[in-house]
Structure formats: structure tokens, C-alpha cells
Motif scaffolding. Structure first.
Motif, PDB file in Angstrom:
ATOM      1  N   MET B  27       0.867  -1.167   0.054  1.00 22.91           N
ATOM      2  CA  MET B  27      -0.034   0.017  -0.083  1.00 22.91           C
ATOM      3  C   MET B  27       0.752   1.394   0.068  1.00 22.91           C
ATOM      4  O   MET B  27       2.004   1.044   0.316  1.00 22.91           O
ATOM      5  N   GLY B  31      -2.633   4.603   2.717  1.00 19.28           N
ATOM      6  CA  GLY B  31      -3.129   3.170   3.070  1.00 19.28           C
ATOM      7  C   GLY B  31      -2.589   2.806   4.354  1.00 19.28           C
ATOM      8  O   GLY B  31      -3.173   2.321   5.052  1.00 19.28           O
ATOM      9  N   ASN B 138      -8.253  -7.620   2.471  1.00 16.07           N
ATOM     10  CA  ASN B 138      -8.610  -8.480   1.703  1.00 16.07           C
ATOM     11  C   ASN B 138      -8.152 -10.101   2.222  1.00 16.07           C
ATOM     12  O   ASN B 138      -7.679 -10.967   1.345  1.00 16.07           O
TER      13      ASN B 138
ATOM     14  N   PHE C 128     -14.405   6.914   1.903  1.00 17.92           N
ATOM     15  CA  PHE C 128     -15.009   5.478   2.356  1.00 17.92           C
ATOM     16  C   PHE C 128     -16.126   4.762   1.601  1.00 17.92           C
ATOM     17  O   PHE C 128     -16.435   3.625   1.649  1.00 17.92           O
ATOM     18  N   VAL C 131     -14.129   2.998  -0.440  1.00 20.95           N
ATOM     19  CA  VAL C 131     -13.577   1.683   0.301  1.00 20.95           C
ATOM     20  C   VAL C 131     -14.516   0.801   0.395  1.00 20.95           C
ATOM     21  O   VAL C 131     -14.094  -0.761   0.341  1.00 20.95           O
ATOM     22  N   GLU C 139     -12.102  -6.660  -3.185  1.00 19.45           N
ATOM     23  CA  GLU C 139     -10.835  -6.122  -3.579  1.00 19.45           C
ATOM     24  C   GLU C 139     -10.162  -5.401  -2.494  1.00 19.45           C
ATOM     25  O   GLU C 139     -10.818  -4.793  -1.623  1.00 19.45           O
ATOM     26  N   ILE C 140      -8.648  -5.183  -2.780  1.00 15.03           N
ATOM     27  CA  ILE C 140      -8.150  -4.291  -1.612  1.00 15.03           C
ATOM     28  C   ILE C 140      -8.395  -3.024  -2.315  1.00 15.03           C
ATOM     29  O   ILE C 140      -8.440  -2.499  -3.199  1.00 15.03           O
ATOM     30  N   PRO C 141      -9.171  -1.971  -1.228  1.00 16.29           N
ATOM     31  CA  PRO C 141      -9.397  -0.660  -1.681  1.00 16.29           C
ATOM     32  C   PRO C 141      -8.461  -0.071  -2.694  1.00 16.29           C
ATOM     33  O   PRO C 141      -7.386   0.198  -2.119  1.00 16.29           O
ATOM     34  N   ILE C 143      -7.989   3.272  -3.222  1.00 13.47           N
ATOM     35  CA  ILE C 143      -7.172   4.489  -2.728  1.00 13.47           C
ATOM     36  C   ILE C 143      -6.059   4.223  -1.929  1.00 13.47           C
ATOM     37  O   ILE C 143      -5.511   4.927  -1.353  1.00 13.47           O
ATOM     38  N   PHE C 144      -6.024   2.825  -1.449  1.00 12.03           N
ATOM     39  CA  PHE C 144      -5.011   2.400  -0.568  1.00 12.03           C
ATOM     40  C   PHE C 144      -3.772   2.157  -1.344  1.00 12.03           C
ATOM     41  O   PHE C 144      -2.706   2.128  -0.948  1.00 12.03           O
ATOM     42  N   ARG C 145      -3.968   1.964  -2.571  1.00 15.30           N
ATOM     43  CA  ARG C 145      -2.935   1.435  -3.517  1.00 15.30           C
ATOM     44  C   ARG C 145      -2.266   2.322  -4.377  1.00 15.30           C
ATOM     45  O   ARG C 145      -1.090   2.632  -4.681  1.00 15.30           O
ATOM     46  N   LYS C 146      -3.209   3.294  -5.269  1.00 12.13           N
ATOM     47  CA  LYS C 146      -2.219   4.182  -6.200  1.00 12.13           C
ATOM     48  C   LYS C 146      -2.857   5.360  -6.398  1.00 12.13           C
ATOM     49  O   LYS C 146      -2.620   5.942  -7.460  1.00 12.13           O
ATOM     50  N   GLU C 147      -3.888   6.030  -6.052  1.00 13.22           N
ATOM     51  CA  GLU C 147      -4.587   7.132  -6.434  1.00 13.22           C
ATOM     52  C   GLU C 147      -4.373   8.439  -5.376  1.00 13.22           C
ATOM     53  O   GLU C 147      -4.401   8.228  -4.064  1.00 13.22           O
ATOM     54  N   ALA C 150      -7.181  10.458  -1.289  1.00 13.87           N
ATOM     55  CA  ALA C 150      -7.366  10.862   0.272  1.00 13.87           C
ATOM     56  C   ALA C 150      -6.229  12.101   0.368  1.00 13.87           C
ATOM     57  O   ALA C 150      -6.539  12.784   1.229  1.00 13.87           O
ATOM     58  N   LEU C 195       1.252   8.044  -4.924  1.00 15.85           N
ATOM     59  CA  LEU C 195       2.161   7.994  -3.936  1.00 15.85           C
ATOM     60  C   LEU C 195       2.955   6.581  -4.006  1.00 15.85           C
ATOM     61  O   LEU C 195       2.239   5.785  -4.544  1.00 15.85           O
ATOM     62  N   SER C 197       4.402   2.945  -3.322  1.00 17.22           N
ATOM     63  CA  SER C 197       4.314   1.891  -2.364  1.00 17.22           C
ATOM     64  C   SER C 197       5.544   2.122  -1.631  1.00 17.22           C
ATOM     65  O   SER C 197       6.836   2.498  -1.784  1.00 17.22           O
TER      66      SER C 197
END
Lengths: 203, 203, 203
Positions: B27, B31, B138, C128, C131, C139-141, C143-147, C150, C195, C197
Motif C-alpha cells: 500500500m 493506505g 482482503n 470511504f 473503500v 478487492e483491496i481498496p 485508494i490505499f494502493r495507487k491514487e 485521500a 504516492l 508504495s
């Protein structure tokens, strides 16, 4: 008294459905118990939290706790024979959602909410225990994919408010709306009707 | 003062456990921070929402926010060295669930709830942050599958109400019940005890 | 009036984003509708439940219900052509999070909460719903991964409280803080900033 018996039958069916899913996921005893609990009281808890009823209902009525624990123990002990009970369980479950739908609707009416919101609350009460069960077991909720389940609740809810325009007897409305949920679901399963996936390949 | 220090140690341990799982899922910074937060305050939030305490506790006590943010930054910076800290973290975490369990139980008592419900609230306070962490990442929640974790909380809770029958000193009860949680968990991990999966192949 | 139009545009964008994800998961009509709903009102519901506003906002304002149902039907009917609308949808969505962030912040201020908590509430309101959509779709949300999503909300929130020290006109603060959210997000997507990882291989 009659409604209490139905309520307990519904709770048993929901709890056992939780146990069965949890066992398939090879959870330990604690996991199985929690999933049984969440499946049985999850929908009502979500409803109560959103409306602002607290503590949520099952916390002030120990009957639920005892029934759920007993059902979970029973289901675990008989887990290899529970297939013979699937038909009864399906019936309890269907009766349960009929009851839960109407209970949810009436909770919404008491809170002074719009009929559409009340139907949403009824559907939530009946269906979201199963949704939470599937999320905790890392599955896409089964009711979003292939069962006439929520649709039965919505039709029962529409019946409820339709009858309310013409009939004064609230017990009568309660029973008929609940029966509509039950009959729609039984028919749908009997006739193998399900909502089609809306996905269409861009051919 | 003593309890506050323990509370903060527990929060740190929970937050860092969140960071570690979030990093494994690759993440981004946001995240990671959110997962740290949810792991640390998720159980208490669920408890407060279900009982009807609002705004939920962490919203009115900035200490949690600062501790969690600091722990997350610390854990991210030292992420390659955090393995050396696993033993301390495990200890903090275990102390944390001991404390959280008793705090949850006492919140339930103040709300006038049945002892069984209070034990459920204590267990929820201690365990559901981790459950929410795993759902957001997940995964099937780890405590449903292989750790003596909730079982320790339940045993501590039973101790709490047993002692209450015989002892008047509430601080004493608090400490002993918390210690039971901690000792059971330490012993279980030391002796590699876990609850068996209840799944049985139909052989 | 102006804010209401923006609110509705945001709700439409959120609902349609829910429909698109649900269709990809091959859900049936009911599943699609629920995901549309949860995406559109999930963030605000969580905020209201945590602060103690009940019934939660969308239950007492039927406009949301009608807009979401209409958007879902529209999106399903035009599902093969919706790609042409992605640019407009992205714009609505971005405007929506700008608005939702500031609405969430102001809800927190009314509840007398600390600025940091208010910013958290604003971010939660904006993010959320997405989320919850991703969790329900297993799915893993995202927004925690690539955008940058937030992060834009947080920057908007900081702007809000910074301006509040120097400016009295609350409408002005509202608009500027919302615009910051929108501009940061537009720039991030335009310039393909995300952001990183934080995961680092132990090489």
C-alpha cells in the motif's frame, strides 16, 4: 408467542448457515462462533446503528445469544450429517427473512422514516447478516450474485405499504407481507429463477 | 498513569501490526496510515457505536491520534529492521489486548449490560481492530483461523465476573483479569497451542 | 442551490462508479444497485454513525435515493457506452470529493471536534464510500494502493483550517478548501503523480 418462535427459528437458520460457511473456510471454534453470530444478528445490528437504537437489540435480549451459541454447537457436532437437514434449514431461513423483513420495516416506521427507506431497512435486516458473513469469509456476497433473496424482501415491503393503504389490521399486514417474501423466495428456488447478471461482453 | 502507559503501549503495538500488514500488501503511505489507525481504534469504535457512545472515544482524545501517527511513521522508517523488534511488539500487543479486554468489559458494565454481553464487548474491543485490518487487506481475519487470541480474552472476561462475586476491590479485579488474558496468550504461543480447525473431511 | 447541484453531481458520479465496478464483478441487478448506494452514501453514513447523527443523513432526504436509483438505471442501460463518459464522470467524481470533504469537516466542527479529527471526518466522508465498494467487491481498496485521492482531501482540510485563522467569510473558506481538493486531484492525475508504495525489498 407465535412470532417469537418464528424469530428463533430464523435465528437458528441464520446461525447454522454461518457455521457451514465458516467450516468450509477451515476456521477454528472461535471463528465459527463469531461467523454464526454475525450472520444471525448482523443485519439487525446495522439497522439499529443507522437509525440510532442503542445498545443494539441483541445486546439487551439474551435469548439471541443462547440460541446462537446452541445452534453453533449443534451444527459443529452434526457437521457431517447436516446435509440431511438442508431442506429444513432452507425453510427456516426463508421464514426468517420473511419475518426479519417485516420487523425491519416496522422499526423504520416507528422511527418516522419514508416508506422506501423502511423497505431498505427491512431488506437490510434480512440480508446483511449474510453479506457480513461473506465479507468476513473473504467472498463476494452471494446475494449480490445469484439468488432471489433481496428481491423477495423488496416485493414483500412493497406489499406491506400497499396493504397499509387499504387495511387497518396491522397483524394481518404483517403476516401477508411476510408470506409474500417467503412465497417469492420459495417459488424462485423451485423454478430456478435468478436475476441475470447485467454484464454484457462488448461483442 | 500506569494504565495510560499500558494503553499507549497497546495502541503502539496495534498500529505497528497494521503498518506491517499494509506494507506487505504494497500500500501507499495513506493506505498504511489508515490501516494503522483502523487496527488501533477499530475494536473500540465498533464497541462504542454498538452501545451508543458518540462521538466514539478516539475522536475526543487526541493522544490516540498522535501516538498512532508517530508509530506509523516510526514503523515505516524502520521497516527493514522491525524484525528485531518482533518480540517486544508481540509483548506490547499481548499487554494491549489484556487491557482492551477489561476496558471493553467495564464499558459494558457501565452501560448496564449482561455479563456475557460485556465479555463479548471486551473481546470485540481487543480483537476487532485486527479483524478490520485483515478485511481491508482482503484476507480472512487471522484470528478466525489460527491464534489463541479471542479465547484468551474470553477466559479473562470469565475471570473478571468470577472475581466480582468474591472481591470488592475493582482495581484488583481489573489487573487480575487483564493478567489472565496476557498469561493465556503467552502460554499458548510458547507452547504452540492453537484451536483446531473444526473442518473434517467426510472420509 | 449551487451546493445542492454539486452534491447531486457528486452523488451521481459516486453511484455510477459503483455500478461500473459491480458490473465487472458480474453482479445481478440487486447487487449493482446496492453497490451504487453504498459507494454514494457509505462515507457519510460512517461519519454520521461515528459522531452520533441518526437516523443517518440519507435516510431523511429522499433526493439521494432517487438520484442514486436513477443513476444506477442510467449506468446499466448505457453500460456499453459509458466509456465515452469517463471524462465527465471523473470530473463529477472529483468535484464530489471536494464537496464531501468540506461537508465532512463542517459536520465535525458542529460536533465540536478537534481540527485533525474534522479533517479525518472530511476524508472519510469523501473516500470511504469507495473503500466499502471495494470491500463488498472483494478487492483491496483502490485508494490505499495507487491514487492521490485521500491526500487531496487532507490538503483541502489543512487549507480549510489555515484559512479559518485569517478569514471570517465561511462560504469563501468552503469554496477555496473544496477547490484545493479538486485542483490537487486533477493535477495529480494529469501529471500522473501517485504516492509510492512504501514496500522495499530487503535487498
Amino acid at each position: 408467542m407465535f412470532f417469537q418462535v418464528i424469530d428463533i427459528l430464523g435465528t437458528i437458520a441464520f446461525a447454522i448457515s454461518g457455521v457451514l460457511v465458516a467450516l468450509e473456510k477451515r476456521m477454528d471454534a472461535f471463528g465459527v462462533l463469531i461467523i454464526a453470530f454475525v450472520t444471525a444478528v448482523g443485519g439487525g445490528t446495522l439497522r439499529d446503528v443507522m437509525i440510532g437504537i442503542h445498545p443494539v437489540s441483541w445486546m439487551t435480549n439474551m435469548t439471541y445469544v443462547y440460541v446462537i451459541v446452541a445452534s453453533a454447537v449443534f451444527a459443529v457436532l452434526l457437521r457431517n450429517k447436516i446435509n440431511y437437514l438442508r431442506r429444513s434449514l432452507f425453510l427456516f431461513d426463508t421464514i426468517g427473512i420473511g419475518l426479519y423483513t417485516v420487523v425491519g420495516i416496522e422499526t423504520g416506521i416507528v422511527a418516522g422514516l419514508h416508506p422506501i427507506i423502511c423497505i431498505a431497512l427491512g431488506t437490510m435486516t434480512a440480508c446483511f447478516g449474510g453479506v457480513l458473513r461473506d465479507i468476513l469469509c473473504n467472498e463476494i456476497p452471494v446475494i449480490f450474485r445469484k439468488e432471489i433473496y433481496a428481491t423477495a424482501c423488496i416485493l414483500g415491503g412493497l406489499t406491506y405499504f400497499l396493504l397499509r393503504k387499504f387495511v387497518a389490521d396491522s397483524n394481518f399486514i404483517f403476516v401477508i407481507a411476510g408470506l409474500i417474501v417467503i412465497i417469492v423466495r420459495l417459488l424462485a428456488v423451485k423454478l430456478k429463477i435468478s436475476l441475470p447478471s447485467l454484464y454484457k461482453d462488448k461483442a
